[in-house]
Design a protein around this motif. Structure first.
Motif, mmCIF file in Angstrom:
data_model
loop_
_atom_site.group_PDB
_atom_site.id
_atom_site.type_symbol
_atom_site.label_atom_id
_atom_site.label_comp_id
_atom_site.label_asym_id
_atom_site.label_seq_id
_atom_site.Cartn_x
_atom_site.Cartn_y
_atom_site.Cartn_z
ATOM 1 N N VAL A 26 1.145 -0.702 0.073
ATOM 2 C CA VAL A 26 0.272 -0.409 0.139
ATOM 3 C C VAL A 26 0.898 1.601 0.049
ATOM 4 O O VAL A 26 0.294 2.146 -0.893
ATOM 5 N N LEU A 27 1.865 1.189 0.692
ATOM 6 C CA LEU A 27 2.719 2.486 0.411
ATOM 7 C C LEU A 27 4.010 2.660 0.130
ATOM 8 O O LEU A 27 4.454 3.760 -0.883
ATOM 9 N N LEU A 28 4.795 1.909 -0.806
ATOM 10 C CA LEU A 28 5.656 1.558 -1.631
ATOM 11 C C LEU A 28 5.084 2.202 -3.438
ATOM 12 O O LEU A 28 4.022 1.963 -3.637
ATOM 13 N N LYS A 29 6.028 3.223 -3.651
ATOM 14 C CA LYS A 29 5.820 3.898 -4.802
ATOM 15 C C LYS A 29 5.422 2.508 -6.372
ATOM 16 O O LYS A 29 7.082 1.681 -6.171
ATOM 17 N N HIS A 109 11.195 -2.073 -5.214
ATOM 18 C CA HIS A 109 10.612 -0.349 -4.568
ATOM 19 C C HIS A 109 11.154 0.158 -3.387
ATOM 20 O O HIS A 109 10.543 1.843 -4.240
ATOM 21 N N TRP A 110 12.359 0.497 -2.709
ATOM 22 C CA TRP A 110 12.445 0.840 -1.916
ATOM 23 C C TRP A 110 13.455 2.003 -2.517
ATOM 24 O O TRP A 110 13.309 3.255 -1.541
ATOM 25 N N THR A 111 13.620 2.075 -3.647
ATOM 26 C CA THR A 111 14.579 2.688 -3.892
ATOM 27 C C THR A 111 13.429 4.130 -4.749
ATOM 28 O O THR A 111 13.423 5.038 -5.546
ATOM 29 N N GLU A 112 12.135 3.725 -5.010
ATOM 30 C CA GLU A 112 11.280 4.546 -5.380
ATOM 31 C C GLU A 112 10.333 5.146 -5.007
ATOM 32 O O GLU A 112 9.681 6.522 -4.973
ATOM 33 N N ILE A 113 10.400 5.673 -3.685
ATOM 34 C CA ILE A 113 10.077 6.399 -2.727
ATOM 35 C C ILE A 113 11.405 6.946 -1.497
ATOM 36 O O ILE A 113 12.272 6.398 -1.516
ATOM 37 N N LYS A 114 10.889 8.268 -1.635
ATOM 38 C CA LYS A 114 12.276 8.911 -1.277
ATOM 39 C C LYS A 114 11.546 9.524 0.327
ATOM 40 O O LYS A 114 12.444 9.313 1.780
ATOM 41 N N GLU A 115 10.731 9.469 1.040
ATOM 42 C CA GLU A 115 10.015 8.735 2.783
ATOM 43 C C GLU A 115 10.474 8.217 3.524
ATOM 44 O O GLU A 115 9.702 7.283 3.500
ATOM 45 N N SER A 116 12.175 8.975 4.226
ATOM 46 C CA SER A 116 12.135 7.362 5.163
ATOM 47 C C SER A 116 10.863 6.856 5.667
ATOM 48 O O SER A 116 10.851 6.076 6.215
ATOM 49 N N ASP A 117 10.078 7.673 6.579
ATOM 50 C CA ASP A 117 9.234 7.236 7.684
ATOM 51 C C ASP A 117 8.037 6.608 7.077
ATOM 52 O O ASP A 117 7.707 5.047 7.313
ATOM 53 N N LEU A 118 7.678 6.746 5.671
ATOM 54 C CA LEU A 118 6.947 5.166 5.332
ATOM 55 C C LEU A 118 7.277 4.047 5.007
ATOM 56 O O LEU A 118 7.440 2.710 5.114
ATOM 57 N N ILE A 205 18.237 -1.206 2.901
ATOM 58 C CA ILE A 205 16.987 -0.487 2.563
ATOM 59 C C ILE A 205 17.216 0.540 2.372
ATOM 60 O O ILE A 205 18.227 1.625 2.550
ATOM 61 N N ALA A 206 17.235 1.049 0.557
ATOM 62 C CA ALA A 206 17.610 2.005 0.423
ATOM 63 C C ALA A 206 17.044 3.693 0.782
ATOM 64 O O ALA A 206 15.879 3.131 0.969
ATOM 65 N N GLY A 207 17.908 4.299 1.032
ATOM 66 C CA GLY A 207 17.305 5.792 1.182
ATOM 67 C C GLY A 207 16.650 5.473 3.305
ATOM 68 O O GLY A 207 15.764 6.846 3.109
ATOM 69 N N LYS A 208 16.968 4.296 3.581
ATOM 70 C CA LYS A 208 16.465 4.611 4.892
ATOM 71 C C LYS A 208 16.678 5.096 6.032
ATOM 72 O O LYS A 208 17.934 5.951 5.930
ATOM 73 N N GLY A 209 16.145 5.739 7.039
ATOM 74 C CA GLY A 209 16.355 6.430 7.645
ATOM 75 C C GLY A 209 16.111 6.040 9.564
ATOM 76 O O GLY A 209 16.317 4.971 9.359
ATOM 77 N N SER A 210 15.803 6.673 10.928
ATOM 78 C CA SER A 210 16.173 5.415 11.312
ATOM 79 C C SER A 210 15.304 5.351 12.177
ATOM 80 O O SER A 210 14.014 4.966 11.363
ATOM 81 N N SER A 211 15.385 3.638 12.803
ATOM 82 C CA SER A 211 14.520 2.836 13.186
ATOM 83 C C SER A 211 13.481 3.164 13.964
ATOM 84 O O SER A 211 12.450 2.361 14.864
ATOM 85 N N ASP A 212 13.603 4.568 14.424
ATOM 86 C CA ASP A 212 12.202 5.008 15.966
ATOM 87 C C ASP A 212 12.904 4.466 17.366
ATOM 88 O O ASP A 212 11.596 3.831 16.893
ATOM 89 N N TRP A 213 13.821 3.851 17.317
ATOM 90 C CA TRP A 213 13.871 3.250 18.127
ATOM 91 C C TRP A 213 13.834 4.283 20.026
ATOM 92 O O TRP A 213 13.548 3.685 20.958
ATOM 93 N N SER A 214 13.127 5.285 19.738
ATOM 94 C CA SER A 214 12.735 6.400 21.044
ATOM 95 C C SER A 214 10.897 5.543 21.164
ATOM 96 O O SER A 214 10.633 6.370 22.755
ATOM 97 N N TYR A 215 10.635 5.190 20.178
ATOM 98 C CA TYR A 215 9.260 4.881 20.802
ATOM 99 C C TYR A 215 8.817 3.257 20.742
ATOM 100 O O TYR A 215 8.214 2.774 21.022
#
Length: 239
Positions: A26-29, A109-118, A205-215
């Motif tokens: 649903v989320l990946l481009k 598909h990981w390279t097709e989307i810029k938003e790391s949160d998605l 994962i291409a272009g990934k950001g933080s894994s949000d360990w604070s949550y």
């Protein structure tokens, strides 16, 4: 126990492969199911639970719990804790492995989307509004409903046949997702969140950001509290 361990591993593997898989679709481009929405995600997770329970049972775990919160709730309700650690280990390993296969399945598909949160959302949960106390309460409530109603489904009063149980549990998870999933994405399962979150952290994962360990504490602690509370109610009522 080795057969039960394998069953819990395989069931949780299928659970996460199909559950995180529908989120990724649903989320990946440029996915065929891009933008299909919450109903598809909630439905996909319901079918993932059903498939995971059937798989776990066929592979040796007649308990087919697939969820440390369910395992903890069962331990509280029965007073038997011997299965807790081996089951949780199998569930975490299965969830981690399932997330790896989601990454592989959607590899281009990981390279097709810029938003790391998605990208992160394809692996684990995040709240709609970040508030530790409120998010924790949401996870407690959702998991309490899961463990309590699952206990009712398999109680002596209902006496559901083994073949029907997975369909009813899947329907329960579908209902939780639709009714209670909005605030936090309804992790309601520490393995389902922690295992894939860890996979996100270690995979290239291409272009990934933080894994949000604070949550990350919320979808672990909340479900364990909710499962434990439900287990105590089941013990008190005598399901």
């Amino acid at each position: 126990m080795s057969s039960r361990f394998f069953g819990e591993f395989m069931g949780t593997f299928i659970l996460v492969l199909l559950g995180d898989g529908v989120v990724a679709g649903v989320l990946l481009k440029r996915s065929k199911s891009e933008g299909a929405g919450w109903m598809v995600i909630a439905s996909g997770w319901a079918f993932a639970v059903m498939a995971g329970v059937f798989t776990a049972t066929a592979c040796g775990s007649t308990d087919a719990q697939l969820n440390p919160a369910v395992t903890f709730g069962a331990a509280v309700s029965t007073g038997q804790f011997a299965k807790l650690l081996p089951y949780v280990a199998a569930q975490l390993l299965g969830a981690f492995t399932g997330a790896i296969f989601v990454w592989l399945h959607y590899l281009p598909h990981w390279t097709e989307i810029k938003e790391s949160d998605l990208k992160l959302a394809c692996f684990c949960t995040a709240p709609a509004i970040r508030n530790f106390a409120a998010n924790l309460v949401s996870e407690i409530i959702g998991t309490f409903v899961l463990v309590l109603v699952a206990g009712a489904i398999f109680s002596k009063s209902i006496a559901v046949g083994g073949g029907l149980g997975p369909f009813l549990v899947g329907s329960l998870v579908w209902g939780i997702g639709l009714s209670l999933g909005g605030p936090t994405g309804y992790a309601i399962n520490p393995a389902r969140d922690f295992g894939p979150r860890l996979a996100h952290a270690v995979l290239p994962i291409a272009g990934k950001g933080s894994s949000d360990w604070s949550y990350a504490l919320v979808p672990v602690l909340g479900p364990l509290i909710g499962g434990g509370l439900a287990g105590a109610v089941i013990r008190a009522v005598g399901f």
